[in-house]
Design a protein around this motif. Structure first.
Motif, PDB file in Angstrom:
ATOM      1  N   ASN A 126       0.819  -1.211   0.000  1.00 27.82           N
ATOM      2  CA  ASN A 126       0.000   0.000   0.000  1.00 27.82           C
ATOM      3  C   ASN A 126       0.861   1.272   0.000  1.00 27.82           C
ATOM      4  O   ASN A 126       1.111   1.882   1.034  1.00 27.82           O
ATOM      5  CB  ASN A 126      -0.951   0.030   1.204  1.00 27.82           C
ATOM      6  N   ASN A 127       1.274   1.643  -1.185  1.00 27.87           N
ATOM      7  CA  ASN A 127       2.080   2.866  -1.315  1.00 27.87           C
ATOM      8  C   ASN A 127       1.842   3.534  -2.651  1.00 27.87           C
ATOM      9  O   ASN A 127       1.322   2.927  -3.609  1.00 27.87           O
ATOM     10  CB  ASN A 127       3.557   2.554  -1.163  1.00 27.87           C
ATOM     11  N   VAL A 128       2.214   4.813  -2.701  1.00 23.39           N
ATOM     12  CA  VAL A 128       2.211   5.565  -3.955  1.00 23.39           C
ATOM     13  C   VAL A 128       3.600   6.167  -4.110  1.00 23.39           C
ATOM     14  O   VAL A 128       4.239   6.537  -3.125  1.00 23.39           O
ATOM     15  CB  VAL A 128       1.143   6.678  -3.972  1.00 23.39           C
ATOM     16  N   ASP A 129       4.088   6.218  -5.344  1.00 21.85           N
ATOM     17  CA  ASP A 129       5.356   6.905  -5.560  1.00 21.85           C
ATOM     18  C   ASP A 129       5.355   7.614  -6.897  1.00 21.85           C
ATOM     19  O   ASP A 129       4.625   7.248  -7.825  1.00 21.85           O
ATOM     20  CB  ASP A 129       6.548   5.962  -5.413  1.00 21.85           C
ATOM     21  N   VAL A 130       6.182   8.659  -6.951  1.00 21.67           N
ATOM     22  CA  VAL A 130       6.400   9.418  -8.170  1.00 21.67           C
ATOM     23  C   VAL A 130       7.909   9.458  -8.381  1.00 21.67           C
ATOM     24  O   VAL A 130       8.663   9.828  -7.481  1.00 21.67           O
ATOM     25  CB  VAL A 130       5.817  10.840  -8.060  1.00 21.67           C
ATOM     26  N   GLN A 131       8.337   9.074  -9.585  1.00 25.64           N
ATOM     27  CA  GLN A 131       9.772   8.874  -9.810  1.00 25.64           C
ATOM     28  C   GLN A 131      10.221   9.528 -11.105  1.00 25.64           C
ATOM     29  O   GLN A 131       9.496   9.531 -12.112  1.00 25.64           O
ATOM     30  CB  GLN A 131      10.080   7.375  -9.837  1.00 25.64           C
ATOM     31  N   ASP A 141       2.628 -11.226  -7.003  1.00 28.30           N
ATOM     32  CA  ASP A 141       2.795 -11.830  -5.685  1.00 28.30           C
ATOM     33  C   ASP A 141       1.803 -11.278  -4.671  1.00 28.30           C
ATOM     34  O   ASP A 141       2.157 -10.932  -3.534  1.00 28.30           O
ATOM     35  CB  ASP A 141       4.227 -11.631  -5.173  1.00 28.30           C
ATOM     36  N   GLY A 142       0.540 -11.171  -5.075  1.00 28.49           N
ATOM     37  CA  GLY A 142      -0.493 -10.742  -4.155  1.00 28.49           C
ATOM     38  C   GLY A 142      -0.600  -9.246  -3.967  1.00 28.49           C
ATOM     39  O   GLY A 142      -1.371  -8.772  -3.119  1.00 28.49           O
ATOM     40  N   LEU A 143       0.162  -8.476  -4.758  1.00 31.77           N
ATOM     41  CA  LEU A 143       0.108  -7.024  -4.678  1.00 31.77           C
ATOM     42  C   LEU A 143      -0.293  -6.476  -6.034  1.00 31.77           C
ATOM     43  O   LEU A 143       0.332  -6.769  -7.048  1.00 31.77           O
ATOM     44  CB  LEU A 143       1.474  -6.468  -4.271  1.00 31.77           C
ATOM     45  N   MET A 144      -1.349  -5.694  -6.054  1.00 31.15           N
ATOM     46  CA  MET A 144      -1.766  -5.052  -7.295  1.00 31.15           C
ATOM     47  C   MET A 144      -0.935  -3.795  -7.518  1.00 31.15           C
ATOM     48  O   MET A 144      -0.743  -2.987  -6.603  1.00 31.15           O
ATOM     49  CB  MET A 144      -3.250  -4.696  -7.239  1.00 31.15           C
ATOM     50  N   LYS A 145      -0.460  -3.646  -8.767  1.00 28.80           N
ATOM     51  CA  LYS A 145       0.379  -2.507  -9.111  1.00 28.80           C
ATOM     52  C   LYS A 145      -0.114  -1.879 -10.396  1.00 28.80           C
ATOM     53  O   LYS A 145      -0.553  -2.576 -11.320  1.00 28.80           O
ATOM     54  CB  LYS A 145       1.835  -2.949  -9.300  1.00 28.80           C
ATOM     55  N   PHE A 200       2.921   5.768  -9.578  1.00 33.88           N
ATOM     56  CA  PHE A 200       2.687   4.366  -9.221  1.00 33.88           C
ATOM     57  C   PHE A 200       1.721   4.292  -8.046  1.00 33.88           C
ATOM     58  O   PHE A 200       1.795   5.104  -7.106  1.00 33.88           O
ATOM     59  CB  PHE A 200       4.001   3.702  -8.833  1.00 33.88           C
ATOM     60  N   TYR A 201       0.826   3.301  -8.114  1.00 30.46           N
ATOM     61  CA  TYR A 201      -0.044   2.992  -6.982  1.00 30.46           C
ATOM     62  C   TYR A 201       0.002   1.481  -6.771  1.00 30.46           C
ATOM     63  O   TYR A 201      -0.075   0.700  -7.728  1.00 30.46           O
ATOM     64  CB  TYR A 201      -1.485   3.435  -7.251  1.00 30.46           C
ATOM     65  N   LEU A 222      -4.359  10.073  -8.233  1.00 32.55           N
ATOM     66  CA  LEU A 222      -2.966  10.438  -7.988  1.00 32.55           C
ATOM     67  C   LEU A 222      -2.441  11.380  -9.064  1.00 32.55           C
ATOM     68  O   LEU A 222      -1.735  12.357  -8.779  1.00 32.55           O
ATOM     69  CB  LEU A 222      -2.100   9.168  -7.932  1.00 32.55           C
ATOM     70  N   MET A 223      -2.829  11.117 -10.339  1.00 30.10           N
ATOM     71  CA  MET A 223      -2.288  11.906 -11.444  1.00 30.10           C
ATOM     72  C   MET A 223      -3.076  13.184 -11.711  1.00 30.10           C
ATOM     73  O   MET A 223      -2.621  14.047 -12.470  1.00 30.10           O
ATOM     74  CB  MET A 223      -2.258  11.055 -12.720  1.00 30.10           C
TER      75      MET A 223
END
Length: 665
Positions: free
Chosen positions: A573-578, A613-617, A637-638, A656-657
């Protein structure tokens, strides 16, 4: 005797010299015994060189030290025995140069002489000195009315010799052998060393080598690295040396822990004698310091064409994806010539109240991250060097061995000195030096404040090495990358302490309101999100991934990744901007391939959710509005645990965007 490079004062670990005598055997050829009638005179003219033990200890221990288990002499003697000296005339004494130099910046007392009756005499004036030949001639402040040794300046090969010295601090010991050969000194063959087979131990350094008549023929100094022979300086080299002069003409090599290159040079200088011991140390130290600083400057100048971040083979680090570093990373040049980050193999130590310490080692340096306990005030932590080091001591990093038992040091006390070093990127490192008097060493720590605690660069070094260590670490800080990590409560406290913030934060604005919103803005990008995207609490963790990259053709250190996690310590459960920059052609095919995917919005940057692996991206690409063929792109990214529907994931990404604005192209 000299161990490696101890005699070269503060350049330990960087100067290649002969190895010192240590635990040597005796020649199989039996030499004749020394006339017993000579022994009283020899003993009266031979002295221990000693240094006073510290009378106070700033350290705290987990339990009382078992000093009563030490051998009687060791626990009752008020002095450390470091070598041997001998008299060759009225108030005229000789020892090894490296024995005298043990007193430079020492945490113990200045070197003194102790006779067989236990009387101790301070050194008066330094009369002659040669760093390369490794001898010193001096007087005493209160000279004993004792015997002196006669001299034979032209000894005969293959005759019996006797090494006299304070072997391992156990008193004057005489051991026999043969004078076997002469060998040129290594630098340019300016003189010849005497080689002999009489056994010698570390305490023999500076003692006399005698012939069968008890006359001095040499000064015992060192051993060969690969054979069972010892070395002495012929006594005529001492007698023939100019009076009233300290001479330095010694080859030394400087090395920095970011590459294998050596800067070879000759330390060549001199100054007038006689002077007292303190003035001698000051004069020599000033010249050595200036030489070391010049060597470092020359080394960096020699490597300037291939020095990160401007030099060749820097591009991969400059253009690769931003990495979050839990511990600070040292950037070094690998064996293939490419610049890489080191310090990945770290150990973790838990502290109370969710605090922890990570320690990695690279070269001579410890790379450390201290995350302060939750109940510890941030302003107090950043303002109290003792407190930071006490937390580090909880790892068991500092131990003292007494009678075979390792005793944990629980506090180093207050630092003996504090300063601030500002590196190339204008980051302010807090510099502290802590003494460990029992071992005559110091802890030198450079500490950079970060939201959850401190990033540190640390060495434990001989006290005499403090200047060179700071010279090294000042340079190394330019090659240290640090991520800024902390929960939002720690960030709030950290951002209020503006004096701790490097200039890169002048263009960074972080704002949040628990339960409602989070925003980030810089000269490069801005965005905001609400709790509809992700929960925003005091325990939410913000990772600001700083890195080195180019701004036009100028290197900068700035944020390349903003990563907000819903919960501290979570990997879900994270968000990032790169940030990504188009790499130059031919630098690296993987980097070029990634850029092509970003520019074309190819998988996985196509705004389609995926389960890993059980994480939606889900990822998408953003660029400056209206920019044609932008050279700078950002990804949004979410991620959320569980198998979430596409519509749900796209909705989160859209939120987010919605307010994401790229300000560079």
């Amino acid at each position: 005797m000299r161990t490696g490079c101890d005699w070269a004062i503060r350049h330990c670990g960087r100067i290649g010299m002969l190895v010192l005598v240590a635990g040597l055997g005796v020649s199989t050829v039996q030499a004749a015994s020394l006339d017993a009638a000579l022994l009283p005179r020899i003993q009266a003219a031979t002295f221990e060189v000693v240094q006073a033990k510290p009378t106070s200890d700033p350290l705290s221990y987990e339990k009382p030290l078992p000093l009563d288990l030490l051998p009687y002499q060791e626990r009752t003697d008020k002095y450390y025995s470091i070598g041997t000296a001998f008299a060759i005339g009225h108030n005229r004494y000789i020892t090894a140069g490296h024995v005298l130099l043990a007193g430079v910046d020492s945490l113990w007392g200045q070197p003194e002489l102790r006779d067989t009756a236990g009387h101790v005499y301070p050194i008066g004036k330094i009369e002659k000195f040669d760093l390369r030949k490794d001898f010193v001639v001096f007087s005493l402040a209160g000279s004993p009315a004792g015997a002196t040794l006669d001299v034979d300046a032209r000894p005969t090969l293959n005759t019996a010799v006797y090494a006299v010295g304070n072997a391992l601090g156990t008193g004057v010991v005489i051991r026999d052998g043969l004078y076997t050969s002469d060998t040129p000194e290594q630098q340019d063959g300016a003189w010849k060393w005497m080689r002999f087979s009489a056994a010698a131990s570390p305490g023999n350094s500076g003692g006399p080598l005698l012939d069968k008549d008890g006359k001095v023929i040499g000064v015992v100094l060192m051993k060969s690295a690969n054979e069972n022979l010892n070395y002495a300086l012929p006594i005529h080299e001492v007698l023939d040396a100019p009076d009233g002069k300290a001479v330095m003409n010694t080859r030394m090599a400087y090395q920095l822990d970011i590459f294998d290159t050596l800067q070879n040079g000759t330390f060549k200088d001199e100054f007038a004698l006689p002077v007292d011991l303190a003035d001698f140390y000051r004069s020599l130290q000033a010249r050595l310091a200036a030489f070391g600083e010049g060597q470092l400057k020359a080394l960096l100048a020699k490597e300037s064409a291939d020095l990160f971040p401007n030099g060749r083979n820097s591009a991969i680090l400059l253009y690769e994806q931003t990495k979050i570093d839990g511990t600070p990373k040292l950037i070094v040049r690998g064996s293939d010539g490419k610049w890489i980050r080191t310090g990945f193999q770290s150990r973790n130590f838990a502290l109370d109240d969710s605090g922890y310490v990570d320690i990695a080692v690279t070269g001579r340096n410890a790379l450390i991250h201290i995350s302060r306990p939750d109940d510890m005030d941030g302003a107090r932590f950043h303002g109290d060097a003792k407190l930071r080091m006490d937390l580090l001591a909880k790892t068991g990093m500092f131990q003292r061995t007494v009678a075979g038992e390792k005793i944990k040091i629980t506090s180093l006390g207050k630092p003996m000195s504090e300063a601030v070093h500002v590196d190339r990127w204008q980051r302010s490192w807090k510099v502290g030096v802590w003494p460990l008097p029992y071992a005559n060493v110091e802890v030198v720590a450079y500490s950079l404040p970060v939201p959850d605690g401190s990033a540190m660069l640390l060495r434990i070094v001989p006290a005499a090495n403090e200047h060179d260590t700071k010279l090294d670490l000042d340079a190394l800080t330019d090659f240290v990358n640090v991520s800024y990590i902390g929960n939002l409560a720690q960030w709030k406290e950290f951002l209020r302490q503006t004096a701790l913030l490097p200039p890169a934060f002048r263009n960074i604005h972080i704002d949040f309101d628990y339960g409602h919103r989070f925003s980030y803005a810089s000269q490069r990008i801005s965005y905001s999100l609400t709790s509809d995207v992700q929960k925003i609490t005091p325990r939410s963790e913000l990772w600001l991934g700083f890195r080195f990259f180019l701004e036009g053709d100028q290197p900068v250190w700035d944020a390349g990744l903003v990563d907000l996690w819903e919960d501290e310590g979570s990997d879900k459960n994270n968000v990032d901007v790169q940030r990504f920059v188009e790499p130059p052609s031919g630098v690296d095919e993987d980097l070029s391939d990634k850029w092509r995917k970003l520019a074309s919005h190819g998988y996985p940057y196509n705004g389609v959710a995926r389960n890993e692996d059980g994480l939606m991206k889900i990822d998408a690409v953003a660029a400056q509005a209206g920019a044609a063929s932008p050279k700078v792109l950002y990804t949004a990214f979410y991620g959320m645990e569980g198998d979430q529907p596409q519509a749900f994931m796209k909705g989160k990404l859209g939120l987010l965007m919605k307010n994401l604005q790229v300000r560079e192209h």
